[in-house]
Scaffold this motif. Structure first.
Motif, PDB file in Angstrom:
ATOM      1  N   ILE A 174       0.809  -1.174   0.164  1.00 48.15           N
ATOM      2  CA  ILE A 174       0.008   0.021  -0.005  1.00 48.15           C
ATOM      3  C   ILE A 174       1.105   1.193   0.022  1.00 48.15           C
ATOM      4  O   ILE A 174       1.957   1.391   0.916  1.00 48.15           O
ATOM      5  CB  ILE A 174      -1.034   0.209   1.235  1.00 48.15           C
ATOM      6  N   ASP A 175       0.746   2.026  -0.994  1.00 46.27           N
ATOM      7  CA  ASP A 175       1.558   3.238  -1.043  1.00 46.27           C
ATOM      8  C   ASP A 175       1.301   4.332  -0.205  1.00 46.27           C
ATOM      9  O   ASP A 175       0.250   4.315   0.770  1.00 46.27           O
ATOM     10  CB  ASP A 175       1.820   3.776  -2.403  1.00 46.27           C
ATOM     11  N   ARG A 176       2.045   5.413  -0.054  1.00 50.25           N
ATOM     12  CA  ARG A 176       1.922   6.641   0.893  1.00 50.25           C
ATOM     13  C   ARG A 176       0.497   7.266   0.650  1.00 50.25           C
ATOM     14  O   ARG A 176       0.095   8.098   1.415  1.00 50.25           O
ATOM     15  CB  ARG A 176       3.040   7.446   0.671  1.00 50.25           C
ATOM     16  N   TYR A 177      -0.076   7.064  -0.578  1.00 50.42           N
ATOM     17  CA  TYR A 177      -1.125   7.587  -0.792  1.00 50.42           C
ATOM     18  C   TYR A 177      -2.411   6.658  -0.834  1.00 50.42           C
ATOM     19  O   TYR A 177      -3.837   7.202  -0.854  1.00 50.42           O
ATOM     20  CB  TYR A 177      -1.325   8.192  -2.461  1.00 50.42           C
ATOM     21  N   GLY A 178      -2.147   5.630  -0.038  1.00 54.05           N
ATOM     22  CA  GLY A 178      -3.410   4.441   0.182  1.00 54.05           C
ATOM     23  C   GLY A 178      -3.886   4.011  -0.912  1.00 54.05           C
ATOM     24  O   GLY A 178      -4.576   3.207  -0.804  1.00 54.05           O
ATOM     25  N   ARG A 179      -3.154   3.931  -2.042  1.00 59.47           N
ATOM     26  CA  ARG A 179      -3.232   3.005  -3.195  1.00 59.47           C
ATOM     27  C   ARG A 179      -2.728   1.630  -2.944  1.00 59.47           C
ATOM     28  O   ARG A 179      -1.752   1.408  -2.248  1.00 59.47           O
ATOM     29  CB  ARG A 179      -2.535   3.634  -4.515  1.00 59.47           C
ATOM     30  N   ILE A 180      -3.513   0.608  -3.566  1.00 59.51           N
ATOM     31  CA  ILE A 180      -2.976  -0.800  -3.554  1.00 59.51           C
ATOM     32  C   ILE A 180      -1.901  -0.525  -4.710  1.00 59.51           C
ATOM     33  O   ILE A 180      -2.060  -0.122  -5.728  1.00 59.51           O
ATOM     34  CB  ILE A 180      -3.957  -1.935  -4.046  1.00 59.51           C
ATOM     35  N   VAL A 181      -0.698  -1.344  -4.402  1.00 59.82           N
ATOM     36  CA  VAL A 181       0.399  -1.313  -5.288  1.00 59.82           C
ATOM     37  C   VAL A 181       0.386  -2.990  -5.835  1.00 59.82           C
ATOM     38  O   VAL A 181       0.672  -3.826  -4.821  1.00 59.82           O
ATOM     39  CB  VAL A 181       1.780  -0.974  -4.697  1.00 59.82           C
ATOM     40  N   GLY A 182       0.076  -3.166  -6.935  1.00 59.07           N
ATOM     41  CA  GLY A 182      -0.312  -4.594  -7.381  1.00 59.07           C
ATOM     42  C   GLY A 182       0.371  -5.018  -8.676  1.00 59.07           C
ATOM     43  O   GLY A 182       0.655  -4.051  -9.451  1.00 59.07           O
ATOM     44  N   GLN A 183       0.887  -6.127  -8.735  1.00 64.39           N
ATOM     45  CA  GLN A 183       1.449  -6.727  -9.819  1.00 64.39           C
ATOM     46  C   GLN A 183       0.212  -7.339 -10.655  1.00 64.39           C
ATOM     47  O   GLN A 183      -0.393  -8.267 -10.356  1.00 64.39           O
ATOM     48  CB  GLN A 183       2.474  -7.720  -9.556  1.00 64.39           C
ATOM     49  N   CYS A 184      -0.220  -6.548 -11.679  1.00 66.65           N
ATOM     50  CA  CYS A 184      -1.561  -6.834 -12.435  1.00 66.65           C
ATOM     51  C   CYS A 184      -1.411  -7.637 -13.758  1.00 66.65           C
ATOM     52  O   CYS A 184      -0.466  -7.617 -14.461  1.00 66.65           O
ATOM     53  CB  CYS A 184      -2.194  -5.505 -12.691  1.00 66.65           C
ATOM     54  N   PHE A 185      -2.395  -8.543 -13.962  1.00 68.14           N
ATOM     55  CA  PHE A 185      -2.441  -9.583 -15.077  1.00 68.14           C
ATOM     56  C   PHE A 185      -3.561  -9.288 -15.941  1.00 68.14           C
ATOM     57  O   PHE A 185      -4.735  -9.280 -14.968  1.00 68.14           O
ATOM     58  CB  PHE A 185      -1.938 -10.952 -14.736  1.00 68.14           C
TER      59      PHE A 185
END
Length: 151
Positions: free
Chosen positions: A106-117
């Motif tokens: 989870i980044d500092r802006y509250g976004r999910i950091v994901g490896q996406c497919f």
């Protein structure tokens, strides 16, 4: 959080405790993310149809409250040259698609950091890098996509 109140702001203990507290907060946020939207707790993934693309490395999925920041990808920012090309390439790649993203952080802006497919198994970051509209974010990816110096 009581530990922060009992330690003076510039004491050595407060400086060494900050990374631990930050990791605890990130862990709690990750658990909260896993409890919202269509999530598989066993595999730590979120999935859904793409709702909209924000920029060259961020989009939203239907049913997932937080935006998704593509792990390992560094696209130009809105005010930088190449930003519109990166954004339109990501839109063409994922528009109307159903994606599955492995939650990495989870980044500092509250976004999910994901490896996406994509549904066909293609990695979104790899596709964007191959298209030449974004770079591998080597600091975070550790050279996963093979484009960092020293690989």
């Amino acid at each position: 959080m009581d530990i922060m109140r009992t330690i003076r702001p510039n004491s050595p203990l407060s400086i060494s405790a900050r990374p631990i507290i930050t990791r605890m907060i990130v862990s709690v946020l990750a658990v909260l993310v896993l409890l919202t939207g269509p999530v598989s707790a066993q595999t730590n993934t979120v999935s859904g149809a793409v709702r909209y693309v924000t920029d060259g490395d961020t989009f939203s999925l239907r049913g997932v409250e937080r935006p998704i920041r593509v792990w390992g990808l560094d696209a130009p920012e809105r005010n930088e040259r190449g930003a519109s090309a990166a954004t339109s390439t990501l839109q063409r790649l994922v528009a109307g698609q159903s994606l599955t993203c492995r939650v990495r952080d989870i980044d500092r802006y509250g976004r999910i950091v994901g490896q996406c497919f994509l549904a066909d198994g293609r990695d979104v970051a790899a596709q964007m890098i191959a298209a030449g509209v974004a770079r591998e974010y080597c600091y975070f990816s550790g050279g996963y996509y093979g484009t960092c110096r020293g690989n």
